[in-house]
Design an enzyme around this catalytic site. Structure first.
Site, PDB file in Angstrom:
ATOM      1  N   SER A 231       0.857  -1.219   0.118  1.00  0.00           N
ATOM      2  CA  SER A 231       0.045   0.014  -0.017  1.00  0.00           C
ATOM      3  C   SER A 231       0.840   1.262   0.093  1.00  0.00           C
ATOM      4  O   SER A 231       1.777   1.315   0.825  1.00  0.00           O
ATOM      5  CB  SER A 231      -0.853   0.112   1.046  1.00  0.00           C
ATOM      6  OG  SER A 231      -1.313   1.339   1.446  1.00  0.00           O
TER       7      SER A 231
ATOM      8  N   HIS B 239      -1.260  -1.367  -4.140  1.00  0.00           N
ATOM      9  CA  HIS B 239      -2.565  -1.079  -3.518  1.00  0.00           C
ATOM     10  C   HIS B 239      -2.519   0.567  -3.297  1.00  0.00           C
ATOM     11  O   HIS B 239      -1.754   1.129  -2.804  1.00  0.00           O
ATOM     12  CB  HIS B 239      -2.582  -1.685  -2.222  1.00  0.00           C
ATOM     13  CG  HIS B 239      -3.934  -1.708  -1.512  1.00  0.00           C
ATOM     14  ND1 HIS B 239      -5.138  -2.339  -1.631  1.00  0.00           N
ATOM     15  CD2 HIS B 239      -4.243  -0.607  -0.685  1.00  0.00           C
ATOM     16  CE1 HIS B 239      -5.872  -1.819  -1.024  1.00  0.00           C
ATOM     17  NE2 HIS B 239      -5.464  -0.679  -0.113  1.00  0.00           N
TER      18      HIS B 239
ATOM     19  N   ASP C 269      -4.802   3.441  -1.852  1.00  0.00           N
ATOM     20  CA  ASP C 269      -5.865   4.249  -0.908  1.00  0.00           C
ATOM     21  C   ASP C 269      -6.167   5.490  -1.016  1.00  0.00           C
ATOM     22  O   ASP C 269      -5.516   6.462  -0.888  1.00  0.00           O
ATOM     23  CB  ASP C 269      -5.241   3.911   0.586  1.00  0.00           C
ATOM     24  CG  ASP C 269      -4.934   2.509   1.055  1.00  0.00           C
ATOM     25  OD1 ASP C 269      -5.914   1.798   0.755  1.00  0.00           O
ATOM     26  OD2 ASP C 269      -3.960   2.154   1.351  1.00  0.00           O
TER      27      ASP C 269
ATOM     28  N   MET D  61      -8.706   8.359   0.065  1.00  0.00           N
ATOM     29  CA  MET D  61      -9.384   8.696   1.204  1.00  0.00           C
ATOM     30  C   MET D  61      -9.721  10.042   1.062  1.00  0.00           C
ATOM     31  O   MET D  61      -9.214  11.120   0.557  1.00  0.00           O
ATOM     32  CB  MET D  61      -8.668   8.541   2.568  1.00  0.00           C
ATOM     33  CG  MET D  61      -7.985   7.270   2.852  1.00  0.00           C
ATOM     34  SD  MET D  61      -7.038   7.339   4.323  1.00  0.00           S
ATOM     35  CE  MET D  61      -6.484   5.541   3.951  1.00  0.00           C
TER      36      MET D  61
ATOM     37  N   HIS E 284      -8.273   1.266  -3.799  1.00  0.00           N
ATOM     38  CA  HIS E 284      -9.509   0.968  -2.763  1.00  0.00           C
ATOM     39  C   HIS E 284     -10.011   2.368  -2.218  1.00  0.00           C
ATOM     40  O   HIS E 284      -9.370   3.416  -1.724  1.00  0.00           O
ATOM     41  CB  HIS E 284      -8.507   0.406  -1.420  1.00  0.00           C
ATOM     42  CG  HIS E 284      -9.200   0.377   0.048  1.00  0.00           C
ATOM     43  ND1 HIS E 284      -8.544   0.086   1.008  1.00  0.00           N
ATOM     44  CD2 HIS E 284     -10.492   0.546   0.063  1.00  0.00           C
ATOM     45  CE1 HIS E 284      -9.660   0.043   2.006  1.00  0.00           C
ATOM     46  NE2 HIS E 284     -10.624   0.132   1.210  1.00  0.00           N
TER      47      HIS E 284
ATOM     48  N   MET F 278     -12.233   4.818  -0.324  1.00  0.00           N
ATOM     49  CA  MET F 278     -12.690   5.141   0.923  1.00  0.00           C
ATOM     50  C   MET F 278     -13.433   6.485   0.628  1.00  0.00           C
ATOM     51  O   MET F 278     -12.891   7.362   0.930  1.00  0.00           O
ATOM     52  CB  MET F 278     -11.814   4.932   1.995  1.00  0.00           C
ATOM     53  CG  MET F 278     -11.285   3.719   2.184  1.00  0.00           C
ATOM     54  SD  MET F 278      -9.739   3.716   3.213  1.00  0.00           S
ATOM     55  CE  MET F 278      -8.409   3.489   1.795  1.00  0.00           C
TER      56      MET F 278
ATOM     57  N   MET G 189     -11.107  -5.503   5.599  1.00  0.00           N
ATOM     58  CA  MET G 189     -10.416  -4.626   6.522  1.00  0.00           C
ATOM     59  C   MET G 189     -10.009  -5.353   7.885  1.00  0.00           C
ATOM     60  O   MET G 189     -10.986  -5.719   8.504  1.00  0.00           O
ATOM     61  CB  MET G 189     -11.117  -3.387   6.837  1.00  0.00           C
ATOM     62  CG  MET G 189     -11.256  -2.587   5.692  1.00  0.00           C
ATOM     63  SD  MET G 189      -9.979  -2.006   4.587  1.00  0.00           S
ATOM     64  CE  MET G 189      -8.983  -1.171   5.668  1.00  0.00           C
TER      65      MET G 189
ATOM     66  N   ASP H  37      -6.528  -6.429   4.302  1.00  0.00           N
ATOM     67  CA  ASP H  37      -5.804  -5.090   4.489  1.00  0.00           C
ATOM     68  C   ASP H  37      -5.904  -4.555   5.689  1.00  0.00           C
ATOM     69  O   ASP H  37      -7.044  -4.242   6.305  1.00  0.00           O
ATOM     70  CB  ASP H  37      -6.593  -4.184   3.432  1.00  0.00           C
ATOM     71  CG  ASP H  37      -6.289  -2.680   3.520  1.00  0.00           C
ATOM     72  OD1 ASP H  37      -4.971  -2.381   3.802  1.00  0.00           O
ATOM     73  OD2 ASP H  37      -6.662  -1.896   2.728  1.00  0.00           O
TER      74      ASP H  37
HETATM   75  C1  DX5 Z   1      -6.233   1.778   5.670  1.00  0.00           C
HETATM   76  C2  DX5 Z   1      -5.603   1.415   4.210  1.00  0.00           C
HETATM   77  C3  DX5 Z   1      -4.631   0.508   4.106  1.00  0.00           C
HETATM   78  C4  DX5 Z   1      -3.263   0.759   4.884  1.00  0.00           C
HETATM   79  C5  DX5 Z   1      -2.591  -0.344   5.377  1.00  0.00           C
HETATM   80  O1  DX5 Z   1      -7.120   2.479   5.645  1.00  0.00           O
HETATM   81  O2  DX5 Z   1      -6.770   0.734   3.678  1.00  0.00           O
HETATM   82  O3  DX5 Z   1      -4.312  -0.098   2.881  1.00  0.00           O
HETATM   83  O4  DX5 Z   1      -2.416   1.365   3.974  1.00  0.00           O
HETATM   84  O5  DX5 Z   1      -1.452   0.116   6.144  1.00  0.00           O
HETATM   85  P1  DX5 Z   1      -0.751  -0.796   7.115  1.00  0.00           P
HETATM   86  O6  DX5 Z   1      -0.337  -2.111   6.138  1.00  0.00           O
HETATM   87  O7  DX5 Z   1       0.382  -0.138   7.562  1.00  0.00           O
HETATM   88  O8  DX5 Z   1      -1.867  -1.290   8.211  1.00  0.00           O
HETATM   89 ZN    ZN Z   2      -6.467   0.081   1.695  1.00  0.00          ZN
END
Ligand code: DX5
Ligand code: ZN
Length: 232
Positions: free
Chosen positions: A12, A37, A39, A41, A70, A72, A141, A183
């Protein structure tokens, strides 16, 4: 001979050095990453703000491996075509963030991407009930979404086993392949248990990008994860 189970590692980039993102994605690909990956947000669905389609488009030419977006974000649908255009290969979203889950899954596939649902630790699996045929991936998650570097929530393990059983039953009945991704808080020392519970795709952010080799690469940490998985 049984077919070996595919196991994919998806670093990620949330924990990467954002000032050097091109170098970072090239380095994890060179170290054997299977997916990037990504993310997204929005400071609305989750309390953090990250990166959007422009950044996806910017890293796309730097790697050949698929980009696993991903989302969010809320709402979901408006941003899907933008990510498809920016080179995303997989797009997953949280069902609570979409008013029409079936439509959003179809929209993602219509734009040429693999589609998936993401389940927060407390999101019930009932969201799977009527859309199995529209899924390419299920993402559980193992932390609450919004931040990297959190601790793996142990109740994800029985939940993974439950989804594994549902996917296997679906496949046995002639259904399409569905990946099971996890994840949050995954690292070399807990990845075996996560694999044993049925996951086949492992997101790791801080565990990968926090363990840079002296030469700037990530072969050491990725090798340790692979090694652990090979015994699982
Ligand atoms: C959290 C993200 C993850 C995050 C995971 O909301 O969706 O993808 O980057 O990070 P680690 O592996 O550090 O928990
Ligand atoms: Zn993620």
């Amino acid at each position: 001979m049984p077919t070996p189970i595919a196991r994919r590692i998806a670093p990620s980039i949330l924990s990467a050095d954002f000032a050097r993102l091109g170098d970072e994605v090239r380095a994890v690909e060179a170290a054997g990453a299977d997916l990037i990956h990504f993310d997204v947000m929005d400071n609305h669905y989750v309390p953090n703000l990250t990166i959007g389609p422009l950044v996806c488009e910017a890293i796309r030419p730097h790697v050949k491996i698929p980009i696993d977006v991903h989302l969010m974000v809320k709402p979901v649908d408006r941003i899907v075509p933008d990510f498809a255009k920016a080179g995303a290969n997989i797009i997953t979203f949280h069902p609570e963030a979409s008013d029409h889950v079936d439509r959003t899954l179809a929209l993602i596939r219509d734009h040429g991407c693999k589609a998936g649902l993401v389940f927060n630790p407390a999101t019930p699996l009932a969201w799977l009930d009527h859309v199995m045929d529209k899924l390419d991936i299920v993402l559980l998650m193992s932390v609450n979404p919004g931040f990297g570097g959190q601790k793996f929530i142990a109740s994800t393990l029985p939940k993974l086993r439950e989804v594994r059983a549902r996917i296997d039953a679906w496949r046995a009945g002639g259904g399409q392949e569905i990946w099971l991704e996890v994840d949050g808080g995954v690292k070399a020392d807990n990845i075996v248990g996560v694999a044993a519970a049925g996951a086949d795709t492992f997101v790791a952010g801080s565990a990968v990008f926090g363990a840079r080799d002296p030469d700037g690469g990530y072969r050491g940490v990725m090798g340790r994860m692979r090694q652990a998985l090979s015994g699982a």
